[in-house]
Design a protein around this motif. Sequence first.
Motif, PDB file in Angstrom:
ATOM      1  N   CYS A 123     -34.827 -10.783  11.089  1.00  0.00           N
ATOM      2  CA  CYS A 123     -35.713 -11.687  10.579  1.00  0.00           C
ATOM      3  C   CYS A 123     -36.087 -12.729  11.492  1.00  0.00           C
ATOM      4  O   CYS A 123     -35.117 -13.284  12.260  1.00  0.00           O
ATOM      5  N   VAL A 124     -37.490 -12.981  11.774  1.00  0.00           N
ATOM      6  CA  VAL A 124     -37.890 -14.074  12.823  1.00  0.00           C
ATOM      7  C   VAL A 124     -38.038 -15.472  12.217  1.00  0.00           C
ATOM      8  O   VAL A 124     -38.501 -16.334  12.919  1.00  0.00           O
ATOM      9  N   HIS A 125     -37.775 -15.620  10.830  1.00  0.00           N
ATOM     10  CA  HIS A 125     -38.203 -17.013  10.166  1.00  0.00           C
ATOM     11  C   HIS A 125     -36.809 -17.885  10.150  1.00  0.00           C
ATOM     12  O   HIS A 125     -37.127 -19.056   9.886  1.00  0.00           O
ATOM     13  N   GLY A 126     -35.876 -17.193  10.327  1.00  0.00           N
ATOM     14  CA  GLY A 126     -34.648 -18.250  10.517  1.00  0.00           C
ATOM     15  C   GLY A 126     -34.427 -18.846   9.150  1.00  0.00           C
ATOM     16  O   GLY A 126     -34.536 -18.492   7.925  1.00  0.00           O
ATOM     17  N   ASP A 127     -34.013 -20.404   9.327  1.00  0.00           N
ATOM     18  CA  ASP A 127     -33.945 -21.069   8.110  1.00  0.00           C
ATOM     19  C   ASP A 127     -35.331 -21.362   7.413  1.00  0.00           C
ATOM     20  O   ASP A 127     -35.057 -21.806   6.064  1.00  0.00           O
ATOM     21  N   GLN A 128     -36.354 -20.843   7.937  1.00  0.00           N
ATOM     22  CA  GLN A 128     -37.756 -21.276   7.052  1.00  0.00           C
ATOM     23  C   GLN A 128     -37.817 -19.889   6.149  1.00  0.00           C
ATOM     24  O   GLN A 128     -38.935 -20.048   5.493  1.00  0.00           O
ATOM     25  N   CYS A 129     -37.082 -18.988   6.241  1.00  0.00           N
ATOM     26  CA  CYS A 129     -37.307 -17.735   5.498  1.00  0.00           C
ATOM     27  C   CYS A 129     -37.084 -18.131   4.065  1.00  0.00           C
ATOM     28  O   CYS A 129     -36.189 -18.738   3.414  1.00  0.00           O
ATOM     29  N   ARG A 130     -37.891 -17.489   3.157  1.00  0.00           N
ATOM     30  CA  ARG A 130     -38.060 -17.904   1.617  1.00  0.00           C
ATOM     31  C   ARG A 130     -36.993 -17.110   0.998  1.00  0.00           C
ATOM     32  O   ARG A 130     -36.486 -17.368  -0.142  1.00  0.00           O
ATOM     33  N   ASN A 131     -36.126 -15.956   1.791  1.00  0.00           N
ATOM     34  CA  ASN A 131     -35.240 -15.229   1.011  1.00  0.00           C
ATOM     35  C   ASN A 131     -33.940 -15.614   1.469  1.00  0.00           C
ATOM     36  O   ASN A 131     -33.984 -16.378   2.633  1.00  0.00           O
ATOM     37  N   LEU A 132     -32.934 -14.755   0.809  1.00  0.00           N
ATOM     38  CA  LEU A 132     -31.794 -15.250   1.268  1.00  0.00           C
ATOM     39  C   LEU A 132     -31.216 -14.919   2.475  1.00  0.00           C
ATOM     40  O   LEU A 132     -31.575 -13.518   2.689  1.00  0.00           O
ATOM     41  N   HIS A 133     -30.285 -15.428   3.428  1.00  0.00           N
ATOM     42  CA  HIS A 133     -29.696 -14.898   4.411  1.00  0.00           C
ATOM     43  C   HIS A 133     -28.054 -14.905   3.976  1.00  0.00           C
ATOM     44  O   HIS A 133     -27.436 -15.774   4.775  1.00  0.00           O
ATOM     45  N   SER A 134     -27.783 -14.477   3.052  1.00  0.00           N
ATOM     46  CA  SER A 134     -26.441 -14.478   2.915  1.00  0.00           C
ATOM     47  C   SER A 134     -26.056 -13.084   1.782  1.00  0.00           C
ATOM     48  O   SER A 134     -26.964 -12.566   1.066  1.00  0.00           O
ATOM     49  N   TRP A 135     -24.936 -12.615   1.891  1.00  0.00           N
ATOM     50  CA  TRP A 135     -24.591 -11.358   1.037  1.00  0.00           C
ATOM     51  C   TRP A 135     -24.210 -11.820  -0.495  1.00  0.00           C
ATOM     52  O   TRP A 135     -23.777 -10.772  -1.172  1.00  0.00           O
ATOM     53  N   SER A 136     -24.247 -12.870  -0.551  1.00  0.00           N
ATOM     54  CA  SER A 136     -24.163 -13.531  -2.160  1.00  0.00           C
ATOM     55  C   SER A 136     -24.772 -14.794  -2.313  1.00  0.00           C
ATOM     56  O   SER A 136     -24.897 -15.455  -1.247  1.00  0.00           O
ATOM     57  N   TYR A 137     -24.821 -14.999  -3.604  1.00  0.00           N
ATOM     58  CA  TYR A 137     -25.043 -16.496  -4.020  1.00  0.00           C
ATOM     59  C   TYR A 137     -24.385 -16.853  -5.147  1.00  0.00           C
ATOM     60  O   TYR A 137     -23.950 -15.865  -6.178  1.00  0.00           O
ATOM     61  N   GLY A 138     -24.037 -18.005  -5.531  1.00  0.00           N
ATOM     62  CA  GLY A 138     -23.292 -18.466  -6.454  1.00  0.00           C
ATOM     63  C   GLY A 138     -22.154 -19.155  -6.131  1.00  0.00           C
ATOM     64  O   GLY A 138     -21.468 -18.914  -5.004  1.00  0.00           O
ATOM     65  N   ASP A 139     -21.325 -19.884  -6.961  1.00  0.00           N
ATOM     66  CA  ASP A 139     -20.416 -20.793  -6.683  1.00  0.00           C
ATOM     67  C   ASP A 139     -19.117 -20.198  -7.195  1.00  0.00           C
ATOM     68  O   ASP A 139     -19.115 -19.591  -8.094  1.00  0.00           O
ATOM     69  N   GLY A 140     -18.012 -20.523  -6.641  1.00  0.00           N
ATOM     70  CA  GLY A 140     -16.657 -20.292  -7.236  1.00  0.00           C
ATOM     71  C   GLY A 140     -15.869 -19.007  -6.763  1.00  0.00           C
ATOM     72  O   GLY A 140     -14.862 -18.633  -7.168  1.00  0.00           O
ATOM     73  N   PHE A 141     -16.755 -18.170  -5.722  1.00  0.00           N
ATOM     74  CA  PHE A 141     -16.284 -17.116  -5.156  1.00  0.00           C
ATOM     75  C   PHE A 141     -16.418 -16.692  -3.686  1.00  0.00           C
ATOM     76  O   PHE A 141     -17.372 -17.509  -3.126  1.00  0.00           O
ATOM     77  N   ALA A 142     -15.411 -16.192  -2.959  1.00  0.00           N
ATOM     78  CA  ALA A 142     -16.080 -15.817  -1.469  1.00  0.00           C
ATOM     79  C   ALA A 142     -15.475 -14.620  -1.062  1.00  0.00           C
ATOM     80  O   ALA A 142     -14.858 -13.813  -1.661  1.00  0.00           O
ATOM     81  N   THR A 143     -16.004 -13.961   0.139  1.00  0.00           N
ATOM     82  CA  THR A 143     -15.647 -12.918   0.732  1.00  0.00           C
ATOM     83  C   THR A 143     -14.245 -13.012   1.382  1.00  0.00           C
ATOM     84  O   THR A 143     -14.177 -13.846   2.114  1.00  0.00           O
ATOM     85  N   LEU A 144     -13.460 -12.193   0.942  1.00  0.00           N
ATOM     86  CA  LEU A 144     -12.016 -12.173   1.577  1.00  0.00           C
ATOM     87  C   LEU A 144     -12.070 -11.212   2.597  1.00  0.00           C
ATOM     88  O   LEU A 144     -11.413 -11.636   3.850  1.00  0.00           O
ATOM     89  N   ALA A 145     -12.586 -10.222   2.846  1.00  0.00           N
ATOM     90  CA  ALA A 145     -12.508  -9.128   3.663  1.00  0.00           C
ATOM     91  C   ALA A 145     -13.478  -7.928   3.402  1.00  0.00           C
ATOM     92  O   ALA A 145     -14.009  -7.760   2.389  1.00  0.00           O
TER      93      ALA A 145
END
Length: 440
Positions: A123-145
């Motif tokens: 992706c060439v847009h970096g922080d300006q990209c309109r879509n998510l740069h993350s494997w998840s969204y939402g609060d209260g959980f996280a990737t452990l492994a």
Amino acid sequence: MDVKVKRLNRTERVIGTTCVYWLQGRCNRNPCRFLHSETPSILSTASCRDDTASYHNARKRFHISSESAKTVVRRKTGNDMFPSKHTTKKVLNRNMGDDRERTQVLPQKPSTSICKYWMNDNCVHGDQCRNLHSWSYGDGFATLAKLQGHKKLVTGIALPVGSDKLYSGSTDGTLRSWDCHTGQCANVMNLGAEATSLISEGPWIFAGLPNTVKAWNIQTALQLTLDGPKGRVLAMTVGNDTLLAGAEDGVISARRGSSKSNSPFELVASLRGHTKSVACLTIGAYRMLYSGSKDQSIKVWDLDTFECKMTLNAHTNEVTSLLCWDNFLLSGSLDCTIKVWYKTEAENLEVAYSHKVENGVVALSGMTDPKNKPILFCSTRDNSVRLYELPSFAERGRLFAKQEVGLVDIAPGGLFFTGDRTGLLTVWKWLEEPKVAASS
């Protein structure tokens, strides 16, 4: 005979016709022979002259700045394809003919789609990209492994009693064991065929293979091969001291523990009724077994008599996943619905609610979050897993993968797992307290 053509004087109004340029705030004729009013009326030449002031005020009220017009043109012609993170809205003050513009900066609605270019590291847009740069969204959980090793779809996990290992099966034909402390692969067993299901009960691990079920006791190291199923074993569960395995031929084999040393799991029944592959199994209240099939039906079986008590036919495509939660049965299907079933006073099961999703449902699972709120995990064919809070089905978050997530499972300690077709097994964990956004 002389024919005289009467020319319309510019100071005379055309009866009943409104000036289209005036409606757009662009009329530059003074006076104009068309109406400067949205209500048709017969106006005299004198009233036309008297309307000059209101004409100018109208232009002020509907004035569009040249800069705003350029912005609209750029967006329509595609020359402004990458807007900023905020949307600027022009608000005109139409009171007392004031044409001053007030600019409001409205935050853009967060995207719920992952950037496909970011997934492939380009992706060439970096922080300006309109879509998510993350494997998840939402609060209260996280990737452990992230447990990497399998080459194809992860079809099941097992956490047998008395072991510090996590076991995973895959259609790549291997059974892997993972150290629960380090997350490293401790052992790889070649099964000789693709594993299409994997479960554990007590110290036993069961792997569904074509035409057979393999069993291992991690305490005694005893290994068994349970023949009988026809085709791939796509679903297994344990209930009422009975191992139940659903196969491609639509038959569910039932085995119970035996005191025989050479055959500790004795075949006691074959449940027949489905006309196509059994895709999912779950145990509910009152010693009932629920089976979902590619024949689009759900069957309810009595585990004491192994008789089919009823057949449910609300889905219009393959039933892919079943989940019993309290007194409700939840069913997911490739028809893009999750149906919630309840038992009536007449002891029948009826649909209480049907939730529509954008893509076919692949797998369902559920647990409670740290605040004891029930959360439903729903994997769909768009390579994502949605987290719904029940009973409202409000979306709490979403998990993403490069390919379809065929496995969603839970474990004690607030852990949950996703396995996709790339072979990646991801371990997630609920946080003790939801994340709090940083204040500036």
